[in-house]
Design a protein around this motif. Sequence first.
Motif, PDB file in Angstrom:
ATOM      1  N   ASP A 125      31.638 -10.952  -8.779  1.00  0.00           N
ATOM      2  CA  ASP A 125      32.734 -10.678  -7.837  1.00  0.00           C
ATOM      3  C   ASP A 125      32.391  -9.506  -6.910  1.00  0.00           C
ATOM      4  N   GLY A 126      31.106  -9.376  -6.561  1.00  0.00           N
ATOM      5  CA  GLY A 126      30.677  -8.319  -5.651  1.00  0.00           C
ATOM      6  C   GLY A 126      30.563  -6.945  -6.286  1.00  0.00           C
ATOM      7  N   LYS A 127      30.699  -6.868  -7.629  1.00  0.00           N
ATOM      8  CA  LYS A 127      30.636  -5.576  -8.313  1.00  0.00           C
ATOM      9  C   LYS A 127      29.507  -5.572  -9.341  1.00  0.00           C
ATOM     10  N   LEU A 128      29.045  -4.362  -9.682  1.00  0.00           N
ATOM     11  CA  LEU A 128      27.892  -4.178 -10.557  1.00  0.00           C
ATOM     12  C   LEU A 128      28.313  -4.123 -12.025  1.00  0.00           C
ATOM     13  N   VAL A 129      27.590  -4.867 -12.859  1.00  0.00           N
ATOM     14  CA  VAL A 129      27.887  -4.936 -14.284  1.00  0.00           C
ATOM     15  C   VAL A 129      26.973  -3.982 -15.052  1.00  0.00           C
ATOM     16  N   ASP A 130      27.559  -3.160 -15.913  1.00  0.00           N
ATOM     17  CA  ASP A 130      26.795  -2.255 -16.794  1.00  0.00           C
ATOM     18  C   ASP A 130      25.853  -1.337 -16.015  1.00  0.00           C
ATOM     19  N   PHE A 131      26.254  -0.903 -14.835  1.00  0.00           N
ATOM     20  CA  PHE A 131      25.329  -0.120 -14.001  1.00  0.00           C
ATOM     21  C   PHE A 131      24.879   1.168 -14.676  1.00  0.00           C
ATOM     22  N   GLU A 132      25.800   1.894 -15.289  1.00  0.00           N
ATOM     23  CA  GLU A 132      25.434   3.177 -15.900  1.00  0.00           C
ATOM     24  C   GLU A 132      24.405   2.980 -17.009  1.00  0.00           C
ATOM     25  N   GLY A 133      24.536   1.898 -17.768  1.00  0.00           N
ATOM     26  CA  GLY A 133      23.569   1.614 -18.820  1.00  0.00           C
ATOM     27  C   GLY A 133      22.184   1.356 -18.261  1.00  0.00           C
ATOM     28  N   HIS A 134      22.110   0.592 -17.177  1.00  0.00           N
ATOM     29  CA  HIS A 134      20.818   0.305 -16.556  1.00  0.00           C
ATOM     30  C   HIS A 134      20.192   1.574 -15.980  1.00  0.00           C
ATOM     31  N   LEU A 135      21.017   2.434 -15.392  1.00  0.00           N
ATOM     32  CA  LEU A 135      20.500   3.678 -14.829  1.00  0.00           C
ATOM     33  C   LEU A 135      19.952   4.584 -15.928  1.00  0.00           C
ATOM     34  N   ALA A 136      20.666   4.665 -17.050  1.00  0.00           N
ATOM     35  CA  ALA A 136      20.215   5.500 -18.164  1.00  0.00           C
ATOM     36  C   ALA A 136      18.902   4.968 -18.744  1.00  0.00           C
ATOM     37  N   ILE A 154       9.973   0.168 -23.548  1.00  0.00           N
ATOM     38  CA  ILE A 154       9.887   0.629 -22.160  1.00  0.00           C
ATOM     39  C   ILE A 154       9.910  -0.614 -21.265  1.00  0.00           C
ATOM     40  N   LYS A 155      10.813  -0.635 -20.305  1.00  0.00           N
ATOM     41  CA  LYS A 155      10.979  -1.850 -19.491  1.00  0.00           C
ATOM     42  C   LYS A 155       9.968  -1.839 -18.337  1.00  0.00           C
ATOM     43  N   THR A 156       8.711  -2.145 -18.689  1.00  0.00           N
ATOM     44  CA  THR A 156       7.642  -2.123 -17.694  1.00  0.00           C
ATOM     45  C   THR A 156       7.524  -3.470 -16.998  1.00  0.00           C
ATOM     46  N   VAL A 157       6.742  -3.482 -15.919  1.00  0.00           N
ATOM     47  CA  VAL A 157       6.516  -4.718 -15.158  1.00  0.00           C
ATOM     48  C   VAL A 157       5.359  -5.533 -15.741  1.00  0.00           C
ATOM     49  N   GLN A 158       4.916  -5.197 -16.946  1.00  0.00           N
ATOM     50  CA  GLN A 158       3.862  -5.968 -17.624  1.00  0.00           C
ATOM     51  C   GLN A 158       4.475  -7.229 -18.228  1.00  0.00           C
ATOM     52  N   LEU A 196      16.656   3.175 -17.123  1.00  0.00           N
ATOM     53  CA  LEU A 196      15.622   3.438 -16.128  1.00  0.00           C
ATOM     54  C   LEU A 196      15.093   4.860 -16.273  1.00  0.00           C
ATOM     55  N   GLU A 197      15.995   5.817 -16.416  1.00  0.00           N
ATOM     56  CA  GLU A 197      15.575   7.214 -16.567  1.00  0.00           C
ATOM     57  C   GLU A 197      14.733   7.382 -17.834  1.00  0.00           C
ATOM     58  N   ARG A 198      15.126   6.715 -18.912  1.00  0.00           N
ATOM     59  CA  ARG A 198      14.354   6.789 -20.148  1.00  0.00           C
ATOM     60  C   ARG A 198      12.953   6.189 -19.959  1.00  0.00           C
ATOM     61  N   SER A 199      12.873   5.031 -19.297  1.00  0.00           N
ATOM     62  CA  SER A 199      11.573   4.401 -19.060  1.00  0.00           C
ATOM     63  C   SER A 199      10.651   5.320 -18.262  1.00  0.00           C
ATOM     64  N   LEU A 200      11.204   5.949 -17.227  1.00  0.00           N
ATOM     65  CA  LEU A 200      10.412   6.880 -16.418  1.00  0.00           C
ATOM     66  C   LEU A 200       9.905   8.039 -17.265  1.00  0.00           C
ATOM     67  N   ASN A 201      10.786   8.576 -18.100  1.00  0.00           N
ATOM     68  CA  ASN A 201      10.398   9.702 -18.943  1.00  0.00           C
ATOM     69  C   ASN A 201       9.302   9.306 -19.931  1.00  0.00           C
ATOM     70  N   GLU A 202       9.421   8.120 -20.522  1.00  0.00           N
ATOM     71  CA  GLU A 202       8.450   7.673 -21.521  1.00  0.00           C
ATOM     72  C   GLU A 202       7.063   7.493 -20.907  1.00  0.00           C
ATOM     73  N   LEU A 203       7.000   7.178 -19.616  1.00  0.00           N
ATOM     74  CA  LEU A 203       5.717   6.990 -18.937  1.00  0.00           C
ATOM     75  C   LEU A 203       5.298   8.219 -18.134  1.00  0.00           C
ATOM     76  N   ASP A 204       6.041   9.313 -18.295  1.00  0.00           N
ATOM     77  CA  ASP A 204       5.741  10.547 -17.567  1.00  0.00           C
ATOM     78  C   ASP A 204       5.670  10.287 -16.067  1.00  0.00           C
ATOM     79  N   MET A 205       6.607   9.506 -15.589  1.00  0.00           N
ATOM     80  CA  MET A 205       6.684   9.149 -14.172  1.00  0.00           C
ATOM     81  C   MET A 205       7.882   9.878 -13.555  1.00  0.00           C
ATOM     82  N   ARG A 206       7.671  10.516 -12.439  1.00  0.00           N
ATOM     83  CA  ARG A 206       8.759  11.282 -11.841  1.00  0.00           C
ATOM     84  C   ARG A 206       9.788  10.338 -11.222  1.00  0.00           C
ATOM     85  N   LYS A 207      11.007  10.839 -11.107  1.00  0.00           N
ATOM     86  CA  LYS A 207      12.054  10.052 -10.462  1.00  0.00           C
ATOM     87  C   LYS A 207      11.722   9.859  -8.986  1.00  0.00           C
ATOM     88  N   PRO A 208      12.003   8.680  -8.435  1.00  0.00           N
ATOM     89  CA  PRO A 208      11.730   8.463  -7.016  1.00  0.00           C
ATOM     90  C   PRO A 208      12.780   9.142  -6.152  1.00  0.00           C
TER      91      PRO A 208
END
Length: 286
Positions: free
Chosen positions: A39-50, A149-153, A52-64
Motif C-alpha cells: 500500500d505504498g508503505k515500507l514493511v519492517d523498515f527499522e529491522g532491515h536498517l538495524a 551476514i547478508k552479503t551479495v555472495q 544492515l548496520e550489523r552487516s556493515l559492522n561485521e565486515l568492517d565496512m563504513r556506513k555510506p
Amino acid sequence: MRTVYVNGEYLPETEARVSIFDRGFLMADGVYEVTSVLDGKLVDFEGHLARLERSLNELDMRKPDGFDNLLEIHRDLVARNGIEDGLIYLQVTRGSDGDRDFVFPDPETTPPTLVLFTQSKPGLADNPAAKKGMKIISIDDLRWGRRDIKTVQLLYPSMGKMMARKAGADDAWMIEDGHVTEGTSNNAYIVKGNTIVTRHLSHEILHGITRAAVLSFAREAQMQVEERPFTLDEAKAADEAFVTSASAFVMPVVEIDGTALGDGAPGPVARRLREIYIDESRKAAV
C-alpha cells in the motif's frame, strides 16, 4: 523507466553507472537488504536498517553517505516510481579505489557505493503460491560460514533454486550435518502437533527480519515455538512446514523431496501466520 538511486543521485536506470573496479563486482564485497512495500508503505523498515548496520559492522565496512537518510530515500523511490506493492533493493559495497586488490582500500579515501532500486509487484500479498504451497528439495549447504551476514555472495543459493527448478520443485532447503539450515532465500520451519520448530540464531543462518516478526506474532497467538535444529527426516514427518522472507512473507511448504506433508495442502498454522503477519505489517508499515 525506473528511477534508481546511486551515490546521492536519482537517475533513470539507463544512466546509472558503477565502476568496473567496484569491489562488489570484483569480490562480492558488499551487503544488501530487501524491504517490502505494501500500500505504498515500507514493511519492517527499522529491522532491515538495524540488520544492515550489523552487516556493515561485521565486515568492517563504513556506513555510506546517505545512511542517515535511508528512510527518506526509500520513500522518495516509492513515490518517484509509483510503487503500490513491491520491493526496494538496497546494496552497499566497499567501493572502488580504481584497481583490483585483495587488500581493503583505505575507507578514508574510498567511500562505499550505495545503490537502491525498486521492483513493482502488484498484489504482492495475494501471491497465488500461498494457496497451493511450495514443493521443496534438499541440497547440501555449501556456503561460507558467516551466513548471518547478508552479503551479495548469492551464487550457491541461485544454483540451489536452479536445482529445484530442474527437479520440478519450487525451492530448496539446505542441509548441513543432517539438519536443515535454511532455504535458498528464506528461513525454514516445521510444525509438529502444536509446536513450531525453526533453527536457532547463529552464524549458520540469516537472522531474518520477517522471522523475528513471525515468531513474535506466533507467541502472542499462544503458539508453541522451539528454536533448535531439526533434521530432514523430522521435516518429512512434520504435519506442515513453511518459510518466511521479506518478499514471500509466510509461504506454506507442502512437499519435501517428493514426500507430501499432512494432506498435501497448506496447513492451518502457516495460513494463520501469513494472515496475521500481513495484517499486522499493513498496520505498522511506514
